[in-house]
Scaffold this motif. Structure first.
Motif, PDB file in Angstrom:
ATOM      1  N   SER A 142       0.850  -1.184   0.000  1.00 40.45           N
ATOM      2  CA  SER A 142       0.000   0.000   0.000  1.00 40.45           C
ATOM      3  C   SER A 142       0.884   1.231   0.000  1.00 40.45           C
ATOM      4  CB  SER A 142      -0.907   0.009   1.242  1.00 40.45           C
ATOM      5  OG  SER A 142      -1.633   1.234   1.310  1.00 40.45           O
ATOM      6  N   ALA A 177     -13.798  -3.193  10.104  1.00 39.26           N
ATOM      7  CA  ALA A 177     -12.517  -3.746   9.649  1.00 39.26           C
ATOM      8  C   ALA A 177     -11.809  -4.503  10.772  1.00 39.26           C
ATOM      9  CB  ALA A 177     -11.622  -2.624   9.116  1.00 39.26           C
ATOM     10  N   MET A 223     -13.571  -7.754  11.418  1.00 41.51           N
ATOM     11  CA  MET A 223     -13.236  -8.741  10.386  1.00 41.51           C
ATOM     12  C   MET A 223     -11.843  -9.312  10.635  1.00 41.51           C
ATOM     13  SD  MET A 223     -13.188  -8.170   6.254  1.00 41.51           S
ATOM     14  CE  MET A 223     -12.986  -9.559   5.104  1.00 41.51           C
ATOM     15  N   TYR A 251       5.659  -5.155   7.343  1.00 43.03           N
ATOM     16  CA  TYR A 251       4.985  -5.837   8.446  1.00 43.03           C
ATOM     17  C   TYR A 251       5.054  -7.334   8.245  1.00 43.03           C
ATOM     18  CZ  TYR A 251       3.259  -1.388   9.992  1.00 43.03           C
ATOM     19  OH  TYR A 251       3.194  -0.112  10.459  1.00 43.03           O
ATOM     20  N   THR A 276      -1.406  -5.619  15.209  1.00 40.64           N
ATOM     21  CA  THR A 276      -0.744  -5.605  13.902  1.00 40.64           C
ATOM     22  C   THR A 276      -1.618  -4.901  12.863  1.00 40.64           C
ATOM     23  OG1 THR A 276       0.342  -7.691  14.425  1.00 40.64           O
ATOM     24  CG2 THR A 276       0.274  -7.052  12.108  1.00 40.64           C
ATOM     25  N   MET A 277      -2.906  -5.263  12.866  1.00 39.78           N
ATOM     26  CA  MET A 277      -3.830  -4.636  11.908  1.00 39.78           C
ATOM     27  C   MET A 277      -3.831  -3.119  12.101  1.00 39.78           C
ATOM     28  SD  MET A 277      -5.864  -5.819   9.470  1.00 39.78           S
ATOM     29  CE  MET A 277      -6.058  -4.495   8.248  1.00 39.78           C
ATOM     30  N   MET A 329      -4.977 -11.383   3.527  1.00 38.70           N
ATOM     31  CA  MET A 329      -6.152 -11.032   4.343  1.00 38.70           C
ATOM     32  C   MET A 329      -6.026  -9.608   4.899  1.00 38.70           C
ATOM     33  SD  MET A 329      -9.118 -11.928   5.581  1.00 38.70           S
ATOM     34  CE  MET A 329      -9.297 -13.730   5.550  1.00 38.70           C
ATOM     35  N   VAL A 330      -4.843  -9.272   5.401  1.00 37.69           N
ATOM     36  CA  VAL A 330      -4.643  -7.916   5.930  1.00 37.69           C
ATOM     37  C   VAL A 330      -4.878  -6.875   4.830  1.00 37.69           C
ATOM     38  CG1 VAL A 330      -2.879  -6.309   6.788  1.00 37.69           C
ATOM     39  CG2 VAL A 330      -3.165  -8.546   7.863  1.00 37.69           C
ATOM     40  N   ALA A 388      -0.763   3.295   6.421  1.00 35.74           N
ATOM     41  CA  ALA A 388      -1.104   3.051   5.016  1.00 35.74           C
ATOM     42  C   ALA A 388      -2.309   3.909   4.619  1.00 35.74           C
ATOM     43  CB  ALA A 388      -1.389   1.561   4.803  1.00 35.74           C
ATOM     44  N   LEU A 443      -2.205 -14.760   5.248  1.00 37.24           N
ATOM     45  CA  LEU A 443      -2.388 -13.702   6.251  1.00 37.24           C
ATOM     46  C   LEU A 443      -2.085 -12.326   5.653  1.00 37.24           C
ATOM     47  CD1 LEU A 443      -0.824 -15.370   9.432  1.00 37.24           C
ATOM     48  CD2 LEU A 443      -3.254 -14.979   8.955  1.00 37.24           C
ATOM     49  N   MET A 465       2.757  -5.604   3.655  1.00 39.61           N
ATOM     50  CA  MET A 465       2.156  -6.440   4.712  1.00 39.61           C
ATOM     51  C   MET A 465       2.323  -7.889   4.278  1.00 39.61           C
ATOM     52  SD  MET A 465      -1.508  -4.623   3.905  1.00 39.61           S
ATOM     53  CE  MET A 465      -0.786  -3.071   3.315  1.00 39.61           C
ATOM     54  N   ALA A 521     -16.685   2.104  10.211  1.00 36.18           N
ATOM     55  CA  ALA A 521     -15.856   1.359   9.250  1.00 36.18           C
ATOM     56  C   ALA A 521     -14.629   0.784   9.940  1.00 36.18           C
ATOM     57  CB  ALA A 521     -15.432   2.268   8.092  1.00 36.18           C
ATOM     58  N   LEU A 530     -11.025  -2.733   2.521  1.00 39.22           N
ATOM     59  CA  LEU A 530     -12.352  -2.410   3.058  1.00 39.22           C
ATOM     60  C   LEU A 530     -12.362  -0.948   3.501  1.00 39.22           C
ATOM     61  CD1 LEU A 530     -14.321  -4.489   5.744  1.00 39.22           C
ATOM     62  CD2 LEU A 530     -14.189  -2.016   5.846  1.00 39.22           C
ATOM     63  N   LEU A 531     -11.363  -0.580   4.284  1.00 38.71           N
ATOM     64  CA  LEU A 531     -11.298   0.800   4.782  1.00 38.71           C
ATOM     65  C   LEU A 531     -11.093   1.789   3.641  1.00 38.71           C
ATOM     66  CD1 LEU A 531      -9.158   0.030   7.920  1.00 38.71           C
ATOM     67  CD2 LEU A 531     -11.451   1.029   7.964  1.00 38.71           C
ATOM     68  N   VAL A 573      -0.607  -1.572  10.693  1.00 31.08           N
ATOM     69  CA  VAL A 573      -0.578  -1.526   9.232  1.00 31.08           C
ATOM     70  C   VAL A 573      -1.451  -0.378   8.727  1.00 31.08           C
ATOM     71  CG1 VAL A 573      -1.264  -2.721   7.113  1.00 31.08           C
ATOM     72  CG2 VAL A 573      -0.091  -3.984   8.928  1.00 31.08           C
ATOM     73  N   VAL A 574      -2.693  -0.326   9.209  1.00 30.56           N
ATOM     74  CA  VAL A 574      -3.635   0.674   8.684  1.00 30.56           C
ATOM     75  C   VAL A 574      -3.142   2.089   8.966  1.00 30.56           C
ATOM     76  CG1 VAL A 574      -5.956   1.642   8.941  1.00 30.56           C
ATOM     77  CG2 VAL A 574      -5.638  -0.837   8.767  1.00 30.56           C
ATOM     78  N   ILE A 634      -6.284 -12.219  12.508  1.00 30.56           N
ATOM     79  CA  ILE A 634      -5.194 -11.238  12.409  1.00 30.56           C
ATOM     80  C   ILE A 634      -5.057 -10.543  13.771  1.00 30.56           C
ATOM     81  CG2 ILE A 634      -4.354  -9.175  11.212  1.00 30.56           C
ATOM     82  CD1 ILE A 634      -4.772 -11.526   9.319  1.00 30.56           C
ATOM     83  N   ILE A 686       3.295 -10.304   9.137  1.00 29.99           N
ATOM     84  CA  ILE A 686       2.003 -10.654   9.732  1.00 29.99           C
ATOM     85  C   ILE A 686       2.054 -12.043  10.350  1.00 29.99           C
ATOM     86  CG2 ILE A 686      -0.484 -10.754   9.334  1.00 29.99           C
ATOM     87  CD1 ILE A 686       0.696  -8.046   8.597  1.00 29.99           C
ATOM     88  N   THR A 689     -14.820 -12.351   0.761  1.00 29.24           N
ATOM     89  CA  THR A 689     -14.125 -12.849   1.961  1.00 29.24           C
ATOM     90  C   THR A 689     -15.085 -12.848   3.147  1.00 29.24           C
ATOM     91  OG1 THR A 689     -12.027 -12.014   1.114  1.00 29.24           O
ATOM     92  CG2 THR A 689     -12.137 -12.504   3.467  1.00 29.24           C
ATOM     93  N   VAL A 693      -6.795  -7.239   2.173  1.00 34.36           N
ATOM     94  CA  VAL A 693      -8.239  -7.201   1.869  1.00 34.36           C
ATOM     95  C   VAL A 693      -8.953  -6.324   2.906  1.00 34.36           C
ATOM     96  CG1 VAL A 693     -10.345  -8.611   1.889  1.00 34.36           C
ATOM     97  CG2 VAL A 693      -8.348  -9.375   0.586  1.00 34.36           C
ATOM     98  N   ILE A 694      -8.606  -6.506   4.183  1.00 35.55           N
ATOM     99  CA  ILE A 694      -9.251  -5.699   5.234  1.00 35.55           C
ATOM    100  C   ILE A 694      -8.856  -4.230   5.087  1.00 35.55           C
ATOM    101  CG2 ILE A 694      -9.431  -5.339   7.732  1.00 35.55           C
ATOM    102  CD1 ILE A 694      -8.965  -8.407   8.023  1.00 35.55           C
ATOM    103  N   HIS A 695      -7.608  -3.991   4.724  1.00 37.20           N
ATOM    104  CA  HIS A 695      -7.179  -2.617   4.450  1.00 37.20           C
ATOM    105  C   HIS A 695      -8.012  -1.998   3.327  1.00 37.20           C
ATOM    106  CE1 HIS A 695      -4.770   0.477   2.400  1.00 37.20           C
ATOM    107  NE2 HIS A 695      -4.354   0.779   3.624  1.00 37.20           N
ATOM    108  N   GLY A 725      -5.323   3.323   4.155  1.00 38.03           N
ATOM    109  CA  GLY A 725      -6.634   3.040   4.747  1.00 38.03           C
ATOM    110  C   GLY A 725      -6.877   3.805   6.044  1.00 38.03           C
ATOM    111  N   VAL A 771     -13.430  -8.104  -0.845  1.00 37.74           N
ATOM    112  CA  VAL A 771     -13.779  -7.907   0.567  1.00 37.74           C
ATOM    113  C   VAL A 771     -15.091  -8.629   0.884  1.00 37.74           C
ATOM    114  CG1 VAL A 771     -14.497  -6.190   2.281  1.00 37.74           C
ATOM    115  CG2 VAL A 771     -12.561  -5.694   0.762  1.00 37.74           C
TER     116      VAL A 771
END
Lengths: 302, 302
Positions: free
Chosen positions: A128, B195, B198, A165, B208-209, A176-177, B216, A173, A142, B191, A183-184, B212-213, B204, A167, A254, A179-181, B218, A251
């Protein structure tokens, strides 16, 4: 840091992120080749000092320690690595395929399994940060994978990333991170569009609304970056609506596979699909604001 | 700047924002009184050097150049200014009522009209920035009103605000900009919760999530501020779920009055209402994440 070993890298996909990563590798002293279907992009990278360029791996010579795959989706990554004359066959023993497209955890696992069957290790390593950070060698990565895969990717990651990062060790993993990112990222673009559309409807000057939000607690990275395009009336695609149709599709898929409700992501997905259905799929993703009727939006000057 | 005129200010509502604003006025050398129902808050402000404190305007003496109203909603602002023994009657000729609660444009207009009938001018001046910025005298103010109202509010605004946006002369524009701002703030919290929920479901680690966010594209102001509470498992209310039930209620009512669809705000509103209905209305607004079932969230240490 100049790498003085025989470490050779190849970047597949010289788009806005891939070109930045490839140039960062050159700056770090890593002999780097680039693959892209666009001749203009190949020429650009060749002129910057590429070791080699080509439309496919067949155009390049020798083996690579790391191949960084920065294509659009899982299908392209699979085709590039495992298709006819696939690039995976040109990864040196102990080398690594660094797969950085946005894809589902399932697709990442399936690809890793097929690579492993060929004796090639994979790093599940989405990125990202946007084109500017890629250009500066400051992407956010990530990643998940084995210690050996991280080690093999090390010199390349050091060249392209500001932050890596770890993960975990399980492939999927990292995907997945990301994909969740996304989402935001997607919800924030759609929310920015919804707010700016409401401002237009209520007679608030959009440049004022933009200034207020970017100086207050309602700000987001995406609002600040993308709603500027709305204020300027410039929908030249830096990242297109259809990219978020794809990413929010991932997203919501998933979410379904986890049987987990995602009310906001599902709503934003519908907004991007509406934008694409209205013919704006190729415009900048901020064009999701055009799904709101009955408002006057700024037009590009000049 | 020390104000050496006879300018006197009063702040109604010594909550997290009001206390910060009131202290900033004192720091700027403005003799400032404070009104709050809480004795503890009155004592705190008195100890900081208040000119006077009281549970209502009846406890204070004389007239004020500016009364800053930082209460929770339109009904409270109206009661404070126009109720029995209302504070509006204690505003000096040429002075101003600065109304900073989050309210609808309609409520702001109605209040201004009733104040005008008493010969009192109003500045429609919602704020943003959070308690820390209020404490530092660096609130963001989005204001509309006459030039005379802005002039009368000047010394106070200079003391409390880092940035004052002049949205226009019409009362209601300031309120509208704040409502649209709250659309973004509320959607971003929801949101962030979606996230992080999820991520918890997908295994995760939430810290860590979060890392990352926040590094980045997001990221949002609200994600960074509120999802830290989720990572820490600390739902001590800094701003409660029910505040966003109120604010997103205002957003969706405004959308209805404009006949304008707000798909994301409506969805986020439902999420905050669910959280309140589940008994979390008094917890920190990040507790909207508790509407997601079947996940393990971090617990507060110690």
């Amino acid at each position: 840091m100049v790498v003085d070993s025989g470490y050779r890298a190849c970047v597949v996909g010289l788009g806005s992120m891939g070109m930045g990563a490839a140039l960062s590798c050159l700056r770090a002293g890593i002999p780097t080749s680039g693959i892209d279907l666009s001749e203009a992009r190949r020429d650009q990278f060749a002129a910057a000092g590429a070791e080699g360029v080509g439309a496919s791996i067949a155009d390049l010579e020798g083996e690579f320690d790391a191949i960084l795959v920065l294509v659009v989706n899982a299908a392209q990554a699979r085709a590039v690595l495992l298709g006819e004359g696939g690039a995976a066959g040109r990864i040196r023993a102990g080398g690594v395929a660094i797969v950085s497209c946005t894809q589902s955890a399932e697709d990442a696992k399936a690809l890793a399994a097929d690579l492993e069957a060929m004796g090639v290790q994979m790093l599940d390593a989405p990125v990202s940060g946007g084109a500017a950070k890629a250009e500066a060698g400051q992407m956010t990565v990530m990643a998940s994978g084995s210690k050996a895969a991280f080690a093999a990717a090390g010199p390349l990651l050091e060249a392209v990333a500001g932050k890596v990062y770890t993960i975990g060790t399980d492939i999927g993993l990292g995907a997945m991170v990301k994909v969740i990112h996304q989402l935001l990222a997607g919800v924030h673009i759609a929310a920015g569009a919804e707010a700016m559309a409401m401002a237009a409807r209520a007679g608030i000057p959009l440049d004022t609304m933009y200034d207020v939000v970017t100086n207050a607690a309602g700000n987001s990275w995406m609002f600040e970056n993308r709603m500027k395009h709305v204020v300027d009336g410039d929908y030249t695609p830096l990242s297109a609506v259809d990219i978020f149709v794809k990413d929010l599709g991932l997203v919501t898929e998933t979410g379904r596979s986890l049987k987990f409700p995602l009310p906001l992501a599902s709503t934003a997905f519908a907004m991007f699909q509406s934008a694409s259905n209205m013919g704006f799929g190729g415009e900048d993703d901020s064009a999701v604001i055009k799904t709101f009727s009955g408002i006057d939006l700024p037009k590009k000057e000049g």
